[in-house]
Design a protein around this motif. Structure first.
Motif, PDB file in Angstrom:
ATOM      1  N   LYS A 180       0.829  -1.209   0.000  1.00  0.00           N
ATOM      2  CA  LYS A 180       0.000   0.000   0.000  1.00  0.00           C
ATOM      3  C   LYS A 180       0.859   1.254   0.000  1.00  0.00           C
ATOM      4  CE  LYS A 180      -3.989  -2.035   2.155  1.00  0.00           C
ATOM      5  NZ  LYS A 180      -4.954  -2.007   3.211  1.00  0.00           N
ATOM      6  N   ASP A 181       1.991   1.237   0.708  1.00  0.00           N
ATOM      7  CA  ASP A 181       2.876   2.404   0.774  1.00  0.00           C
ATOM      8  C   ASP A 181       4.039   2.229  -0.202  1.00  0.00           C
ATOM      9  OD1 ASP A 181       1.603   4.016   2.531  1.00  0.00           O
ATOM     10  OD2 ASP A 181       2.662   3.263   4.308  1.00  0.00           O
ATOM     11  N   ALA A 182       3.712   2.009  -1.441  1.00  0.00           N
ATOM     12  CA  ALA A 182       4.780   1.809  -2.427  1.00  0.00           C
ATOM     13  C   ALA A 182       5.499   3.131  -2.661  1.00  0.00           C
ATOM     14  CB  ALA A 182       4.180   1.297  -3.735  1.00  0.00           C
ATOM     15  N   GLU A 183       6.838   3.077  -2.569  1.00  0.00           N
ATOM     16  CA  GLU A 183       7.633   4.285  -2.794  1.00  0.00           C
ATOM     17  C   GLU A 183       7.700   4.561  -4.296  1.00  0.00           C
ATOM     18  OE1 GLU A 183      11.235   4.788  -0.153  1.00  0.00           O
ATOM     19  OE2 GLU A 183      10.999   2.597  -0.179  1.00  0.00           O
ATOM     20  N   SER A 184       8.023   5.789  -4.602  1.00  0.00           N
ATOM     21  CA  SER A 184       8.136   6.116  -6.021  1.00  0.00           C
ATOM     22  C   SER A 184       9.386   5.454  -6.574  1.00  0.00           C
ATOM     23  CB  SER A 184       8.219   7.630  -6.210  1.00  0.00           C
ATOM     24  OG  SER A 184       9.440   8.118  -5.713  1.00  0.00           O
ATOM     25  N   CYS A 185       9.378   5.223  -7.855  1.00  0.00           N
ATOM     26  CA  CYS A 185      10.501   4.570  -8.534  1.00  0.00           C
ATOM     27  C   CYS A 185      11.765   5.408  -8.374  1.00  0.00           C
ATOM     28  CB  CYS A 185      10.144   4.381 -10.009  1.00  0.00           C
ATOM     29  SG  CYS A 185      11.334   3.387 -10.903  1.00  0.00           S
ATOM     30  N   ALA A 186      11.646   6.717  -8.484  1.00  0.00           N
ATOM     31  CA  ALA A 186      12.801   7.609  -8.358  1.00  0.00           C
ATOM     32  C   ALA A 186      13.387   7.516  -6.951  1.00  0.00           C
ATOM     33  CB  ALA A 186      12.399   9.041  -8.674  1.00  0.00           C
ATOM     34  N   ALA A 187      12.561   7.408  -5.923  1.00  0.00           N
ATOM     35  CA  ALA A 187      13.056   7.313  -4.554  1.00  0.00           C
ATOM     36  C   ALA A 187      13.811   6.001  -4.342  1.00  0.00           C
ATOM     37  CB  ALA A 187      11.904   7.434  -3.567  1.00  0.00           C
ATOM     38  N   LEU A 215      15.303   4.181  -6.665  1.00  0.00           N
ATOM     39  CA  LEU A 215      16.560   4.260  -7.410  1.00  0.00           C
ATOM     40  C   LEU A 215      17.561   5.148  -6.686  1.00  0.00           C
ATOM     41  CD1 LEU A 215      15.316   4.466 -11.106  1.00  0.00           C
ATOM     42  CD2 LEU A 215      16.399   2.531  -9.961  1.00  0.00           C
ATOM     43  N   SER A 216      17.087   6.214  -6.078  1.00  0.00           N
ATOM     44  CA  SER A 216      17.968   7.104  -5.323  1.00  0.00           C
ATOM     45  C   SER A 216      18.571   6.372  -4.132  1.00  0.00           C
ATOM     46  CB  SER A 216      17.181   8.324  -4.861  1.00  0.00           C
ATOM     47  OG  SER A 216      17.973   9.141  -4.061  1.00  0.00           O
ATOM     48  N   LYS A 217      17.752   5.594  -3.400  1.00  0.00           N
ATOM     49  CA  LYS A 217      18.258   4.814  -2.265  1.00  0.00           C
ATOM     50  C   LYS A 217      19.294   3.800  -2.717  1.00  0.00           C
ATOM     51  CE  LYS A 217      14.285   5.067   0.825  1.00  0.00           C
ATOM     52  NZ  LYS A 217      13.219   4.289   1.468  1.00  0.00           N
ATOM     53  N   ILE A 218      19.034   3.139  -3.835  1.00  0.00           N
ATOM     54  CA  ILE A 218      19.980   2.148  -4.356  1.00  0.00           C
ATOM     55  C   ILE A 218      21.298   2.820  -4.722  1.00  0.00           C
ATOM     56  CG2 ILE A 218      20.437   0.589  -6.296  1.00  0.00           C
ATOM     57  CD1 ILE A 218      17.433  -0.119  -6.237  1.00  0.00           C
ATOM     58  N   ALA A 219      21.222   4.006  -5.342  1.00  0.00           N
ATOM     59  CA  ALA A 219      22.439   4.731  -5.713  1.00  0.00           C
ATOM     60  C   ALA A 219      23.241   5.116  -4.481  1.00  0.00           C
ATOM     61  CB  ALA A 219      22.086   5.963  -6.531  1.00  0.00           C
ATOM     62  N   VAL A 220      22.549   5.550  -3.413  1.00  0.00           N
ATOM     63  CA  VAL A 220      23.245   5.930  -2.169  1.00  0.00           C
ATOM     64  C   VAL A 220      23.902   4.704  -1.550  1.00  0.00           C
ATOM     65  CG1 VAL A 220      22.856   6.736   0.190  1.00  0.00           C
ATOM     66  CG2 VAL A 220      21.829   7.963  -1.720  1.00  0.00           C
ATOM     67  N   GLU A 221      23.192   3.576  -1.489  1.00  0.00           N
ATOM     68  CA  GLU A 221      23.761   2.361  -0.911  1.00  0.00           C
ATOM     69  C   GLU A 221      24.952   1.861  -1.737  1.00  0.00           C
ATOM     70  OE1 GLU A 221      20.805  -0.633  -0.244  1.00  0.00           O
ATOM     71  OE2 GLU A 221      19.472   0.769   0.779  1.00  0.00           O
ATOM     72  N   LEU A 222      24.834   1.946  -3.058  1.00  0.00           N
ATOM     73  CA  LEU A 222      25.932   1.531  -3.930  1.00  0.00           C
ATOM     74  C   LEU A 222      27.149   2.417  -3.700  1.00  0.00           C
ATOM     75  CD1 LEU A 222      26.904  -0.298  -6.233  1.00  0.00           C
ATOM     76  CD2 LEU A 222      26.024   1.396  -7.824  1.00  0.00           C
TER      77      LEU A 222
END
Length: 184
Positions: free
Chosen positions: A32-39, A41-48
């Motif tokens: 129900k609380d699906a995050e936006s695709c951009a958010a 991808l941004s989290k993945i970029a930060v973790e990477l």
């Protein structure tokens, strides 16, 4: 007159992103609380970035990645290709190498008759004439080895003799110095 800065209209891009997020979100209908695709991808970029920042060889690879892309680009050949003038200069600079190669090829051409069938047929006769020379060579080689060994022994004896004489002369010199100091 003041220049008017026009901001680009981003609404079509935002609409496309929403459409993509809705299409992706349909596959995750239970959330129900699906995050936006951009958010996401941004989290993945930060973790990477956080995971690779401490690894020096990985950061070096990422820094060289753009350079690698440049060298792998097929269009690079067109920009780096040699001009006809530079090609002419390169050929002129290698003139001596070309002349040397041509001379070597002429020598090969002149020597090709050396291996003709007539020469090869006379090899058995030449080998019969070569046998006594080979025996003489082996005997001379053995004699040279014996002479070398004898010379080494003589040099060793000579060196021992010179060493003994030098030692004796040194002892006499010390003895003379001792007596000279006593009588002074």
């Amino acid at each position: 007159m003041a220049a008017v800065v026009h901001k680009p209209d981003l609404s079509p891009l935002e609409k496309r992103i929403r459409d993509l997020e809705e299409a992706v979100g349909k596959s995750h209908q239970g959330e129900k609380d699906a995050e936006s695709c951009a958010a996401v991808l941004s989290k993945i970029a930060v973790e990477l970035h956080r995971a690779t920042a401490t690894k020096e060889h990985i950061t070096q690879f990422f820094s060289k990645q753009n350079e690698l892309k440049t060298y792998l680009n097929p269009q690079l050949e067109k920009t780096v290709a040699l001009t006809p003038k530079i090609k002419t200069e390169l050929i002129a600079a290698s003139e001596t190498q070309v002349k040397r190669t041509a001379n070597l090829l002429m020598q090969v051409e002149s020597l090709k008759d050396t291996l003709d069938p007539k020469t090869l047929k006379s090899l058995p006769q030449l080998s019969d004439r070569l046998q006594p020379l080979m025996h003489a060579h082996v005997e001379q080689q053995d004699g040279a080895e014996a002479i070398s060994k004898e010379l080494a022994d003589l040099l060793k004896t000579y060196n021992n003799f010179v060493s003994t004489v030098s030692h004796q002369l040194d002892q006499w010199d010390r003895l003379l110095q001792h007596y000279e100091e006593q009588y002074r």
